[in-house]
Design an enzyme around this catalytic site. Structure first.
Site, PDB file in Angstrom:
ATOM      1  CB  THR A 136      -0.922   0.014   1.239  1.00  0.00           C
ATOM      2  OG1 THR A 136      -1.518   1.312   1.360  1.00  0.00           O
ATOM      3  CG2 THR A 136      -0.177  -0.279   2.532  1.00  0.00           C
ATOM      4  CG  ASP A 137      -0.971   5.122  -0.779  1.00  0.00           C
ATOM      5  OD1 ASP A 137      -1.504   4.503   0.165  1.00  0.00           O
ATOM      6  OD2 ASP A 137      -1.538   6.082  -1.355  1.00  0.00           O
ATOM      7  CD  GLU A 138      -2.955   3.890   4.778  1.00  0.00           C
ATOM      8  OE1 GLU A 138      -2.657   3.657   5.954  1.00  0.00           O
ATOM      9  OE2 GLU A 138      -4.111   4.085   4.395  1.00  0.00           O
ATOM     10  CE1 TYR A 160      -3.720  -2.338   5.840  1.00  0.00           C
ATOM     11  CE2 TYR A 160      -3.342   0.000   5.438  1.00  0.00           C
ATOM     12  CZ  TYR A 160      -3.571  -1.275   4.954  1.00  0.00           C
ATOM     13  OH  TYR A 160      -3.638  -1.493   3.592  1.00  0.00           O
ATOM     14  CE  LYS A 164      -0.840  -4.298   2.901  1.00  0.00           C
ATOM     15  NZ  LYS A 164      -1.403  -5.529   2.247  1.00  0.00           N
TER      16      LYS A 164
END
Ligand code: NAD
Ligand code: DAU
Length: 354
Positions: A136-138, A160, A164
């Site tokens: 994810t970009d997060e 989260y 990831k």
């Protein structure tokens, strides 16, 4: 376009999709079955609160599709499946940032340990041609200006995103250490049909349809880069075919919008008053902005095709036309109701929008 050699073939091959009963997974299964007449898909999904077989009712009896209910953390089950497959698209995860703030344990277990179980099965299955890890970009964290490139450092903020990031780097370590055929993608915020209504866009659409308050965190100035799930599926297809082993690909919508604008667009499209929007206590550690440099995937020949205004209208129409789908979740699912009550009860209204 950088593509020179013939791409990987999906027709005639068996792909394991983990988390296929969720939002992106079910859209991807529909997309691949439409695209490849001779593909075989195995969907391994635990059916957590976020997994929903209703999403796949129309393909349940398609001979090219097989569903296995199971946990990616179950090593025996995963090892039984691997001899049957040629490739993996790994989507299964706990995915909601707010839930990770309330309780991170399941995020570490599924997102990190579950990814390890899959990677370890890959290590024993040398016939498997590729493993696409959906990150994810997060994982980059937040930035006020400029764009993250694939080689930038990871600086995740939420439990989260940190889980990831752990999975993302574990996948990379398996490429470096064992030379396994791993490719990583880092997509931005997806929206579209079948998205579980705890997430921002479907929550606001369905609350607005019921004239309920729209709880906007902080001042609503946080920015996300919205990517329609159909564009994301096209990107996954492209990376599976042409992505290079050991590489990371950012996938962004090129479409940065502040949350308040999204909320107002939803009100406008539905003809609802903007005073449904309530500024509420912010998400702890709320990332201000995500933004990706997507040159690398563009050089494979992909770019997003669905403009946000069009995609949002279509998404709103989908939720209007599929009222039973989201009502069964919002009104009948204990997992939805318990979380909504726990998380939103304590978010007192700071200001109403006039
Ligand atoms: P989702 O929450 O809608 O679906 C997740 C699916 O995984 C569910 O069907 C669930 O039952 C399944 N699952 C959860 N734990 C499992 C386990 N232990 N074993 C097997 N299955 C399990 O998620 P989504 O929004 O479709 O996201 C899919 C993937 O894409 C995730 O890895 C997420 O981190 C990533 N991602 C999502 C977005 C987004 O905007 N939605 C953006 C970037 C990356
Ligand atoms: O960026 C990719 C990520 O996008 C994925 O990796 C995650 O799985 C996915 O959930 C999503 O994370 P976000 O936290 O960005 O999405 P969410 O829909 O929860 O929130 C989007 C924005 O809207 C964010 O700035 C928080 C805000 N928000 C969200 C909710 C649920 C609100 O203001 N009010 C809300 O009630």
């Amino acid at each position: 376009m950088e593509v020179s050699k013939p791409g990987r073939n999906l027709n005639g091959k068996t792909i394991l999709i983990t988390g296929g009963a969720g939002f992106i997974g079910s859209n991807l299964i529909h997309y691949l079955l439409r695209q490849y007449p001779e593909i075989k898909i195995i969907n391994l999904d635990k059916l957590t609160y976020a997994g929903n077989l209703e999403n796949l009712e129309d393909v349940a009896s398609d001979p090219r599709y097989e569903f296995i209910r199971g946990d990616i953390c179950d090593q025996n089950l995963v090892q039984e499946i691997f001899p049957r497959i040629n490739g993996v698209i790994h989507l299964a995860a706990e995915t909601h940032v707010d839930r990770s703030i309330l309780d991170a344990g399941q995020f570490v277990l599924t997102d990190v340990f579950g990814t390890f179980v899959l990677l370890d099965a890959l290590r024993r299955s040398l016939h498997v041609e590729y493993f696409l890890h959906v990150s994810t970009d997060e994982v980059y964290g937040s930035r006020d200006e400029g764009y993250f490139r694939e080689e930038d450092a990871l600086n995740p903020s939420s439990p989260y995103a940190a889980s990831k990031a752990g999975a993302d780097r574990l996948a990379y370590a398996y490429y470096v250490t064992y030379g396994l055929p791993i490719i990583i993608i880092r997509p931005s915020n997806n929206y579209g049909p079948y998205q579980y209504p705890e997430k921002f866009i479907p929550l606001f659409i369905t609350n607005a349809l019921d004239n309920l308050p729209l709880p906007l965190y902080g001042r609503g100035t946080n920015i996300r880069d919205w990517l329609h799930v159909e564009d994301h599926c096209r990107a996954i297809d492209m990376v599976v075919k042409y992505g290079r082993e050991g590489e990371v690909y950012n996938i962004g919508g090129n479409n940065e919008v502040p949350n308040i604008t999204v909320a107002e667009m939803i009100c406008d499209f539905l003809g609802k008053p903007k005073d449904l929007i309530r500024f509420v206590k912010d998400r702890p550690g709320h990332d201000r902005r995500y933004a990706l440099d997507c040159q690398k995937i563009r050089s494979l020949g992909w770019q997003p095709q669905i403009p946000f205004e069009e995609g949002l209208r279509k998404t709103i129409n989908w939720y209007i036309e599929n009222e039973g789908w989201w009502r069964r979740i919002k009104e009948k699912s204990q997992a939805f109701r318990a979380f909504y009550e726990a998380y939103y009860k304590e978010r007192e209204v700071i200001k109403e929008v006039k």
